[in-house]
Scaffold this motif. Structure first.
Motif, PDB file in Angstrom:
ATOM      1  N   GLU A  78       0.723  -1.351  -0.026  1.00  0.00           N
ATOM      2  CA  GLU A  78      -0.023  -0.019  -0.220  1.00  0.00           C
ATOM      3  C   GLU A  78       0.834   1.385   0.059  1.00  0.00           C
ATOM      4  O   GLU A  78       0.272   2.350  -0.122  1.00  0.00           O
ATOM      5  N   HIS A  97      -3.562   5.436   7.616  1.00  0.00           N
ATOM      6  CA  HIS A  97      -4.557   4.134   7.170  1.00  0.00           C
ATOM      7  C   HIS A  97      -4.983   3.343   8.264  1.00  0.00           C
ATOM      8  O   HIS A  97      -4.038   2.588   8.888  1.00  0.00           O
ATOM      9  N   HIS A  99      -7.544   0.176   9.763  1.00  0.00           N
ATOM     10  CA  HIS A  99      -8.340  -1.078   9.473  1.00  0.00           C
ATOM     11  C   HIS A  99      -9.406  -1.208  10.879  1.00  0.00           C
ATOM     12  O   HIS A  99      -9.298  -2.363  11.457  1.00  0.00           O
ATOM     13  N   HIS A 172     -12.176  -2.958   3.876  1.00  0.00           N
ATOM     14  CA  HIS A 172     -10.546  -2.873   4.192  1.00  0.00           C
ATOM     15  C   HIS A 172     -10.305  -2.011   5.173  1.00  0.00           C
ATOM     16  O   HIS A 172     -10.059  -2.292   6.275  1.00  0.00           O
TER      17      HIS A 172
HETATM   18 ZN   LIG Z   1      -4.668  -1.825   4.354  1.00  0.00          ZN
END
Ligand SMILES: [Zn+2]
Length: 204
Positions: A78, A97, A99, A172
């Motif tokens: 990513e 980011h 999750h 995700h």
């Molecule tokens: Zn991810």
């Protein structure tokens, strides 16, 4: 940027990783976090590191094509999404980011966007001064090939005034960005809060 400044940036990034890790927003080594060093480099979490215990040595410097400067270190797949966001907008100074359960569930229940209004917390985002504003959170389908996700992001206008400083990837998690680590943290926290409210009120 001097090496002292890079170390300071690394410490700031570690602190936000540990905080979000403690909130269970990036379990099982998931998520990734980065900060821009300059126009051609960023500091980013290495693949497979426990975010709740992240240390300076778990970070790496990569170029804006997503390649590690130290070739012995492995970049997360990513990383390319982070470097895409830096290249797209020179004002972006950090990309975070998560999750979280809320982001994952909301992204699965939403269609192509999540429209939010009526929450005071919307003022966590730059440019929003009232709960009456309408905030749009884009939702993109997931893919293991980051270039596929980037194509999906490029295909929609994510820069209009109503767009959140971030987006969901279906099933995700959540991405958010800001001019600094502190601003990106504020944006993740605001979005995570709103997603939890929407789910608790059954609004999707
Ligand atoms: Zn991810």
């Amino acid at each position: 940027m001097s090496s002292d400044s890079i170390q300071k940036l690394a410490d700031e990034l570690c602190a936000v990783c540990q905080l979000f890790g403690a909130r269970l927003w990036c379990l099982a080594t998931s998520g990734n976090f980065s900060a821009r060093i300059d126009t051609s480099r960023c500091l980013i979490t290495q693949s497979g590191k426990d975010k709740s215990r992240l240390q300076r040595t778990d970070l790496m410097i990569c170029d804006m094509d997503g390649n590690a400067i130290d070739e012995t270190l492995s970049a997360s797949a990513e990383t390319l999404l982070h470097t895409y966001l830096y290249a797209r907008d020179q004002d972006v100074g950090a990309v975070l980011h998560t999750h979280s359960v809320a982001a994952t569930v909301a992204s699965n229940l939403a269609s192509r966007t999540l429209d939010v209004s009526g929450y005071e917390m919307q003022k966590a985002f730059r440019g929003i001064v009232t709960h009456e504003a309408r905030l749009t959170i884009p939702v993109f389908d997931n893919a293991q090939d980051m270039s596929e996700i980037i194509k999906r992001i490029e295909a929609v206008a994510v820069h209009d005034a109503q767009s959140a400083p971030g987006f969901l990837i279906r099933g995700h998690g959540l991405y958010a960005f800001g001019r600094s680590i502190a601003e990106a943290q504020q944006h993740i926290e605001g979005l995570e809060f709103l997603l939890q409210c929407i789910l608790a009120e059954d609004r999707i």
